[in-house]
Write a protein that holds these residues in place. Sequence first.
Motif, PDB file in Angstrom:
ATOM      1  N   LYS A 116       1.931   6.262  -7.287  1.00 34.26           N
ATOM      2  CA  LYS A 116       0.976   7.273  -7.742  1.00 34.26           C
ATOM      3  C   LYS A 116       1.641   8.644  -7.838  1.00 34.26           C
ATOM      4  O   LYS A 116       1.404   9.394  -8.787  1.00 34.26           O
ATOM      5  CB  LYS A 116      -0.225   7.323  -6.792  1.00 34.26           C
ATOM      6  CG  LYS A 116      -1.182   6.154  -6.938  1.00 34.26           C
ATOM      7  CD  LYS A 116      -2.374   6.298  -6.003  1.00 34.26           C
ATOM      8  CE  LYS A 116      -3.355   5.153  -6.183  1.00 34.26           C
ATOM      9  NZ  LYS A 116      -4.522   5.268  -5.253  1.00 34.26           N
ATOM     10  N   ASN A 117       2.475   8.967  -6.825  1.00 38.58           N
ATOM     11  CA  ASN A 117       3.184  10.247  -6.859  1.00 38.58           C
ATOM     12  C   ASN A 117       4.150  10.311  -8.042  1.00 38.58           C
ATOM     13  O   ASN A 117       4.254  11.350  -8.716  1.00 38.58           O
ATOM     14  CB  ASN A 117       3.945  10.454  -5.545  1.00 38.58           C
ATOM     15  CG  ASN A 117       3.013  10.660  -4.363  1.00 38.58           C
ATOM     16  OD1 ASN A 117       1.882  11.125  -4.532  1.00 38.58           O
ATOM     17  ND2 ASN A 117       3.476  10.302  -3.174  1.00 38.58           N
TER      18      ASN A 117
ATOM     19  N   VAL B  47       1.231   4.329  -2.975  1.00 37.35           N
ATOM     20  CA  VAL B  47       1.216   5.788  -2.823  1.00 37.35           C
ATOM     21  C   VAL B  47       2.409   6.403  -3.546  1.00 37.35           C
ATOM     22  O   VAL B  47       2.287   7.410  -4.259  1.00 37.35           O
ATOM     23  CB  VAL B  47       1.231   6.163  -1.326  1.00 37.35           C
ATOM     24  CG1 VAL B  47       1.353   7.676  -1.162  1.00 37.35           C
ATOM     25  CG2 VAL B  47      -0.032   5.661  -0.640  1.00 37.35           C
ATOM     26  N   GLN B  48       3.600   5.772  -3.382  1.00 39.25           N
ATOM     27  CA  GLN B  48       4.795   6.290  -4.046  1.00 39.25           C
ATOM     28  C   GLN B  48       4.676   6.210  -5.564  1.00 39.25           C
ATOM     29  O   GLN B  48       5.066   7.138  -6.285  1.00 39.25           O
ATOM     30  CB  GLN B  48       6.023   5.497  -3.565  1.00 39.25           C
ATOM     31  CG  GLN B  48       7.336   5.967  -4.163  1.00 39.25           C
ATOM     32  CD  GLN B  48       7.665   7.401  -3.794  1.00 39.25           C
ATOM     33  OE1 GLN B  48       7.402   7.820  -2.659  1.00 39.25           O
ATOM     34  NE2 GLN B  48       8.229   8.161  -4.714  1.00 39.25           N
TER      35      GLN B  48
ATOM     36  N   ARG C  64       0.832  -1.208   0.000  1.00 40.36           N
ATOM     37  CA  ARG C  64       0.000   0.000   0.000  1.00 40.36           C
ATOM     38  C   ARG C  64       0.863   1.253   0.000  1.00 40.36           C
ATOM     39  O   ARG C  64       0.561   2.226  -0.698  1.00 40.36           O
ATOM     40  CB  ARG C  64      -0.920  -0.012   1.218  1.00 40.36           C
ATOM     41  CG  ARG C  64      -2.074  -1.016   1.111  1.00 40.36           C
ATOM     42  CD  ARG C  64      -2.871  -1.080   2.397  1.00 40.36           C
ATOM     43  NE  ARG C  64      -4.015  -1.981   2.263  1.00 40.36           N
ATOM     44  CZ  ARG C  64      -4.792  -2.351   3.282  1.00 40.36           C
ATOM     45  NH1 ARG C  64      -4.538  -1.884   4.507  1.00 40.36           N
ATOM     46  NH2 ARG C  64      -5.794  -3.161   3.079  1.00 40.36           N
ATOM     47  N   ASP C  65       1.944   1.236   0.800  1.00 37.62           N
ATOM     48  CA  ASP C  65       2.864   2.380   0.800  1.00 37.62           C
ATOM     49  C   ASP C  65       3.515   2.557  -0.563  1.00 37.62           C
ATOM     50  O   ASP C  65       3.699   3.684  -1.040  1.00 37.62           O
ATOM     51  CB  ASP C  65       3.937   2.182   1.880  1.00 37.62           C
ATOM     52  CG  ASP C  65       3.341   2.174   3.285  1.00 37.62           C
ATOM     53  OD1 ASP C  65       2.222   2.692   3.458  1.00 37.62           O
ATOM     54  OD2 ASP C  65       3.996   1.616   4.199  1.00 37.62           O
TER      55      ASP C  65
END
Length: 227
Positions: A73-74, A70-71, A66-67
Motif C-alpha cells: 500500500k505504501n 502494508v508495504q 498482512r505486513d
Amino acid sequence: MANPNIDLNEWFEKAQEQFRGLNPNEPGQWPLLPKIVAFIAAAGLVVFFGWYLLLSSQADELQAERDKEVQLKNDYRGKVVQAVNLGELRKQLIQVGEYVKQLEKQLPGKAEMAALLSDINQAGLGRGLDFDLFRPGQVDVKEYYAELPIAIRVTGRYHDIGAFTGDIANLSRIVTLHNLNIASASGKDNTGALYMEATARTYRYLDPTEIEAARAEKNKSKKAGGK
C-alpha cells in the motif's frame, strides 16, 4: 406433577465409583462415563496439537502477508504520487539533461587541451606578465573526467596579476586556481613587482574508450583490495 428429587451427593458418588480401579491397558472395559471423559480429553489434545503444528505456521504466514500488504500500500501511494507528478518530473529531467550538456561544453576534449593551455598562457602574456614557470603535471583520470594540474609562476604588477586571475575565471573552459601564493619579487628592476605561484587545474571529459578503461581499472583495484 411433582419434580423428582435428585440426590447430587449420590450422583457424584456413583460417578466417582466409575473412575475407581480403571485398568489403563483395557480402556474398552471402562464404564461409560470414563470413556466419555477420555474421548473428550483425546479430542481436545488432537485439536490443540493440530492448531499448534498446522495453524500456528499458517498464522505466521498470514501475518507476513498482512505486513506485505502494508508495504504494498505504501509503495502504491508513492507510485501514485510519482504518476501525478510525472509531467513535472519529465520537465526536470529535461532541464537536468540540458544543464549537463552545458557543463560538458565547458570541458574540452582530449584534442582541445593544447588549445586550452595556450589560452591560459596568452591570458598571462596579454596582461604583461612574465611566466617563470608553466609546467603541466600528471593527468589524474577520474570516473567520467580527467584533471590536469599545471604549476605556474608569473611575475608582474599587482593589478595585472589580479586581472590575470579574472581572465582565467572567465575562460570558456573550466580552469580553477589552487594554492595561491603572492609575494614581492626580489631581483626585479621595476618597483612593486610581485610574483604569484599557483596550481591551475583544468578538466576535460573522457571519451567512451577512456571511460571503459577507467571503470576496468577501478574494478581491478576493488578486486585486488578484496583479496
